[in-house]
Design a protein around this motif. Structure first.
Motif, PDB file in Angstrom:
ATOM      1  N   THR A  70      48.104 -20.697  67.626  1.00  0.00           N
ATOM      2  CA  THR A  70      47.688 -19.290  68.181  1.00  0.00           C
ATOM      3  C   THR A  70      46.586 -18.729  67.072  1.00  0.00           C
ATOM      4  O   THR A  70      45.656 -18.379  67.379  1.00  0.00           O
TER       5      THR A  70
ATOM      6  N   ASN B 197      47.811 -28.717  74.215  1.00  0.00           N
ATOM      7  CA  ASN B 197      47.256 -27.297  74.031  1.00  0.00           C
ATOM      8  C   ASN B 197      46.039 -27.170  74.274  1.00  0.00           C
ATOM      9  O   ASN B 197      45.186 -27.908  73.954  1.00  0.00           O
TER      10      ASN B 197
ATOM     11  N   THR C   8      58.799 -26.059  65.961  1.00  0.00           N
ATOM     12  CA  THR C   8      58.025 -25.272  66.729  1.00  0.00           C
ATOM     13  C   THR C   8      57.443 -24.043  66.749  1.00  0.00           C
ATOM     14  O   THR C   8      56.236 -23.690  66.881  1.00  0.00           O
TER      15      THR C   8
ATOM     16  N   ASP D  98      53.311 -23.755  66.809  1.00  0.00           N
ATOM     17  CA  ASP D  98      52.710 -22.638  67.786  1.00  0.00           C
ATOM     18  C   ASP D  98      51.999 -21.588  66.751  1.00  0.00           C
ATOM     19  O   ASP D  98      50.882 -21.506  67.303  1.00  0.00           O
TER      20      ASP D  98
END
Ligand SMILES: Cc1cc2nc3c(=O)[nH]c(=O)nc-3n(C[C@H](O)[C@H](O)[C@H](O)COP(=O)(O)OP(=O)(O)OC[C@H]3O[C@@H](n4cnc5c(N)ncnc54)[C@H](O)[C@@H]3O)c2cc1C
Length: 546
Positions: free
Chosen positions: A513, A459, A505, A509
């Motif tokens: 974010t 990431n 996930t 995620d």
């Protein structure tokens, strides 16, 4: 008779939650436990979860806080008695906590991964009541310090290993179970315990007499206290029982009880030692090192207890918004409410995974892992405890005006939430401790870096943050003013790694974010667009809120 139109119809209010099982309802906790060496606690945790989710237990928690403890310094004839009385609901909760081994589980010889198993139970308990958690924590944490004085520990062992809550105020030998507290903080210095003025004088037969005061001493009806006092060799740790060996009351005088913001079920007192009987714990002059063994365990509990409060807030918020509508739609179905709740769920899950990781290091025999655990504990104490008041405040707001009303319980959690940041080392002190740990145990930071490097490349935001670590560390070592910045960075890296490696996930995620994007991060919950909110909300509870 026709009384005309009814004036009091109750509509659009959530149903009372009824009986719940806090363990069964919590898929993240259950997965963490099931995939660990603490899986043997599952059955007990299931029963405990049902007890903690029972309306009667919630009622006990409310009552224990509604009727705070009272101090009785003297009897009617004028003799000093120094007794604190509490509401029966406090005693019931204490009995539940002791029966479920919140005060001793890891020290019972049979348990493997005992600290993690206890953390799971302590987390469940803190979703209901936090005052009782204080003496549970102190008793649990006192053992590693007492182990510095094996003979003394042996004399206390039977009482400490017991699962019977015995509130009688009699000498320990006559009791079916005992509990312990600690008294370090003095008026002129809490963080800076080196400024303690209480002094100890050794007597001919070897024991000591303490003279001085302590500005904070919680749960003063415990049976004995680890305390700090000066000797010629410097600050030293002592054990002060409530009764002297000859059966007279020890001169540990309770001067008054604190009128506190939260934690109101639990008494916190100011005390004076007037030639109080005390036994040495560890070497003279090594008081801080000895008591730090205790403090590291209470710090773990601050984190676990805080995550429990986060979870309580989220559960109460979900219950409310699922049963209430506004502007033609249930609140839980409103896009903006889903953003807020999702953000809160992300924070809670990252905190729970962090707390679990920390607790696991306490179960390790490996010295390197224990050192690493010391760093993790400081980071967790700084970060998770600091995030909790914000989480609880936001969950309270999900209930609208009802959140502000005592009967909905969030007001109590809101008052309680800042405490774990303050006691056992306030945030600044902890942030400085993080730097000290990194500089004094250099291998620890290397261990941290090599752990984080396992996630490198997954990431961009994570990579960027990790790259900034050496420079932030350099700044923090050179200038204490950067200590909080360094602590925040370490905490967010750990949580990111846990969420990417272990979270689903959609939650992982969303964590990245909202917490690691260059332009999108915000200190306000729900201020960034979170995709997949339905899946995130579903992930927090085993049963859907329909
Ligand atoms: C409800 C409650 C119960 C408690 N129960 C107990 C108990 O049972 N036993 C016990 O021993 N203590 C207990 N305490 C005391 C608690 O541990 C202390 O209050 C805490 O350690 C902080 O110490 P202090 O209050 O003296 O604050 P101070 O040490 O005066 O600190 C004030 C502020 O200054 C900051 N600060 C300190 N040093 C630095 C620095 N070098 N740089 C920057 N900032 C700094 C701190 O982080 C804090 O924010 C209790 C406290 C509370 C609120």
């Amino acid at each position: 008779m026709n009384w005309g139109n009814p004036t009091h119809q109750v509509e659009n209010q959530p149903q009372p939650p009824g009986e719940q099982n806090l363990w069964l309802d919590d898929p993240i906790l259950r997965n963490l436990v099931a995939s660990s060496d603490a899986q043997w606690i599952q059955n007990e945790a299931k029963q405990f979860g049902a007890l903690m989710g029972h309306p009667k237990t919630t009622f006990l928690a409310s009552e224990a806080n509604r009727f705070p403890p009272e101090l009785h310094t003297h009897d009617k004839y004028g003799h000093r008695i120094d007794e604190v009385t509490t509401h029966p609901s406090w005693h019931e909760l204490m009995a539940i906590a002791v029966e479920n081994k919140l005060h001793n589980l890891p020290w019972l010889q049979s348990s493997t991964a005992g600290h993690q198993a206890r953390a799971a139970m302590f987390y469940l308990f803190n979703q209901v009541e936090n005052g009782v958690a204080c003496p549970m924590s102190m008793t649990y944490a006192a053992v590693p310090s007492l182990c510095q004085e094996p003979n003394l520990y042996e004399t206390l062992r039977q009482g400490l290993d017991s699962h019977i809550y015995d509130p009688s105020f009699v000498p320990m030998k006559q009791k079916k179970g005992i509990l312990l507290g600690m008294a370090m903080t003095e008026k002129q210095g809490g963080s800076d315990v080196r400024s303690n003025t209480t002094f100890a004088q050794q007597q001919a037969d070897g024991h000591f007499r303490l003279t001085g005061h302590k500005w904070f001493c919680s749960a003063p009806m415990c049976d004995g206290f680890l305390t700090l006092a000066q000797t010629d060799a410097g600050l030293t740790c002592f054990f002060v029982p409530r009764w002297e060996p000859d059966g007279t009351r020890n001169r540990m005088l309770i001067q008054r009880l604190k009128n506190k913001l939260g934690n109101r079920s639990n008494a916190s007192s100011e005390i004076e030692y007037d030639q109080a009987y005390a036994q040495l714990v560890g070497d003279q002059g090594r008081g801080i090192a000895v008591i730090l063994n205790m403090v590291s365990h209470t710090r773990l509990d601050c984190v676990v207890g805080s995550v429990g409060m986060m979870r309580a807030g989220i559960r109460l918020a979900f219950q409310h918004v699922s049963g209430r509508s506004a502007f033609g739609k249930r609140l839980i179905d409103q896009p903006l409410m889903q953003q807020v709740l999702s953000d809160l769920v992300i924070e809670w899950e990252a905190s729970l995974r962090f707390a679990w990781l920390m607790a696991g290091t306490y179960d390790s025999e490996d010295a390197e892992t224990r050192d690493y655990g010391r760093l993790l504990t400081a980071i967790g104490k700084f970060w998770v405890c600091k995030r909790t008041p914000a989480v609880v405040a936001e969950t309270l707001e999900c209930l609208g005006g009802a959140g502000f009303i005592e009967e909905h319980h969030l007001a109590r959690f809101y008052r309680e939430a800042p405490l774990n940041s303050i006691w056992e080392g306030s945030s600044n002190v902890i942030a400085l401790d993080i730097i000290r740990t990194c500089t004094r145990l250099p291998g620890v930071l290397e261990q941290f870096m090599s752990q984080m490097q396992r996630t490198q490349g997954e990431n961009k935001g994570f990579d960027r943050a990790l790259e900034s670590l050496p420079e932030t560390y350099r700044l923090a070592v050179a200038d204490q003013a950067y200590a909080r910045q360094f602590a925040c960075l370490l905490a967010q890296l750990i949580q990111a790694q846990l969420m990417l490696a272990e979270g689903s996930t959609c939650v992982g995620d969303a964590f990245m974010t909202t917490r690691f994007s260059l332009n999108e991060t915000s200190p306000v919950f729900g201020a960034q667009r979170i995709p997949n909110t339905a899946a995130i909300l579903r992930s927090a509870f085993s049963e859907e809120f329909d």
